[in-house]
Scaffold this active site. Structure first.
Site, mmCIF file in Angstrom:
data_model
loop_
_atom_site.group_PDB
_atom_site.id
_atom_site.type_symbol
_atom_site.label_atom_id
_atom_site.label_comp_id
_atom_site.label_asym_id
_atom_site.label_seq_id
_atom_site.Cartn_x
_atom_site.Cartn_y
_atom_site.Cartn_z
ATOM 1 N N TYR A 92 6.482 -6.133 -11.748
ATOM 2 C CA TYR A 92 7.195 -7.420 -11.689
ATOM 3 C C TYR A 92 8.085 -7.462 -12.864
ATOM 4 O O TYR A 92 7.611 -7.234 -13.979
ATOM 5 C CB TYR A 92 6.412 -8.535 -11.401
ATOM 6 N N SER A 184 0.825 -3.113 -9.641
ATOM 7 C CA SER A 184 0.922 -4.555 -9.897
ATOM 8 C C SER A 184 2.018 -4.857 -8.715
ATOM 9 O O SER A 184 1.977 -4.710 -7.347
ATOM 10 C CB SER A 184 1.356 -4.768 -11.002
ATOM 11 N N GLN A 185 3.254 -5.175 -8.846
ATOM 12 C CA GLN A 185 4.209 -5.504 -7.874
ATOM 13 C C GLN A 185 4.618 -4.386 -7.197
ATOM 14 O O GLN A 185 4.828 -4.081 -5.943
ATOM 15 C CB GLN A 185 5.508 -5.988 -8.465
ATOM 16 N N ASP A 274 -9.536 -8.546 -13.649
ATOM 17 C CA ASP A 274 -7.807 -8.903 -13.469
ATOM 18 C C ASP A 274 -7.638 -10.392 -13.348
ATOM 19 O O ASP A 274 -7.761 -10.809 -12.412
ATOM 20 C CB ASP A 274 -7.423 -8.117 -12.329
ATOM 21 N N HIS A 303 -5.723 -6.378 -15.784
ATOM 22 C CA HIS A 303 -4.363 -5.800 -15.398
ATOM 23 C C HIS A 303 -3.669 -4.951 -16.621
ATOM 24 O O HIS A 303 -2.868 -5.567 -17.541
ATOM 25 C CB HIS A 303 -3.501 -7.117 -15.526
#
Length: 320
Positions: A92, A184-185, A274, A303
């Site tokens: 992101y 992630s994203q 996370d 993360h």
């Protein structure tokens, strides 16, 4: 074992609490019809980077809404026969990363297409015009629109699927040997790509973002990457009278609702500490997959970088 979320036994059964809109399937069917009309045409522009034996280009295509989308595209010079293809998606707010980190796949014989998400730090164009907020994040972009087809991430999910279709259309790429991966994203986009283009053979998402929004709220973790949702509620719905409507709208762009559409094999990486993409939201996406799947669990990691993950993913894609 460290505890941030449910016990592992419950995580392994958890499928999410966020709503799935009644017209969810029709919504994405209509969106894919729009993608069908765009086709798979693209243009190439030589990159300002070179590597021995590798063609490096910027690849441009027209995405939904007429946006000009940019990708990095790397392929072996003078390919012999049909090669496997790999779509890569980034985290992101950033961009498709360096040319160098894609070279191991190219030297192994893959064609690699890495998307710059529209409106983030890459070269893709964001031309979406929406009512309401354009500040503090893309999840909430379009939430105030009467038409849910104007949600920002709806278009990004379609861009991800279009990347896979473009790879499949190339003369020197084997359309039956396409993979997708990201963190992630990028993990969320990997799942969206594999769901909306079910011909994707293999996908390897790492702690996916954009999953089970209501659970993030329940855990009081509308912070970090999800901070924009807290910002939106505080300013648009301070007495929380429209939360049901908001979560239903977010259901259209919730990857845990999309993952039942995946047909290819999934190899997911999940982290139990996370606080950015909570473990239960990762498991919600994973547990709704009905196709062949397997996972790696990192109990003590959040993360962050995951030791051995790159090597495991690289070996997984050898199946292509």
């Amino acid at each position: 074992m460290p505890a941030l979320d449910f016990p592992l036994e419950k995580l392994q059964e958890y499928k999410g609490i966020s709503p799935k809109p009644a017209d969810f399937d029709e919504y994405w069917q209509k969106a894919l019809q729009e993608l069908d009309e765009l086709g798979t045409s693209y243009t190439l522009q030589p990159a300002d980077f070179s590597a021995p034996g590798v063609d490096c280009n910027y690849l441009y295509f027209t995405g939904v809404g007429g946006a000009r989308i940019c990708c990095k595209f790397l392929s072996p010079k003078n390919p012999q026969g049909k090669l496997p293809g790999l779509a890569m998606f980034h985290g992101y707010s950033i961009h498709s990363g360096s040319w160098v980190d894609k070279l191991p796949y190219v030297y192994a014989g893959y064609c690699v297409l890495a998307l710059d998400v529209r409106g983030q730090m890459g070269a893709s164009e964001d031309n979406l015009q929406t009512v309401g907020n354009t500040l503090r994040g893309h999840i909430i972009r379009g939430l105030d629109e009467p038409d849910p087809h104007k949600l920002f991430f709806r278009n990004v999910f379609l861009d991800a699927a279009q990347c896979a279709r473009i790879l499949m259309s190339m003369d020197f790429v084997d359309e039956t040997r396409i993979g997708a991966t990201g963190w992630s994203q990028g993990g969320g986009l990997t799942l969206a790509c594999a769901a909306l283009e079910p011909r994707v053979k293999l996908n390897a998402p790492v702690y996916p973002f954009l999953s089970d929004y209501k659970r993030v709220w329940e855990m009081d973790l509308f912070t970090r990457a999800y901070d924009e949702l807290s910002y939106y509620i505080r300013n648009r719905d301070p007495r929380q009278q429209k939360m049901t409507e908001m979560f239903n709208r977010l259901g259209y762009i919730d990857v845990s609702n999309l993952t039942p559409k995946i047909k290819g094999e999934t190899y997911m990486f999940m982290t139990l500490m996370d606080e950015t993409c909570p473990p239960s939201t990762q498991f919600a996406a994973y547990n709704n997959i009905t196709a062949k799947k397997s996972c790696e669990i990192y109990p003590n990691h959040g993360h962050e970088g995951l030791p051995q993950a790159d090597e495991l993913i690289y070996n997984f894609f050898k199946k292509l």
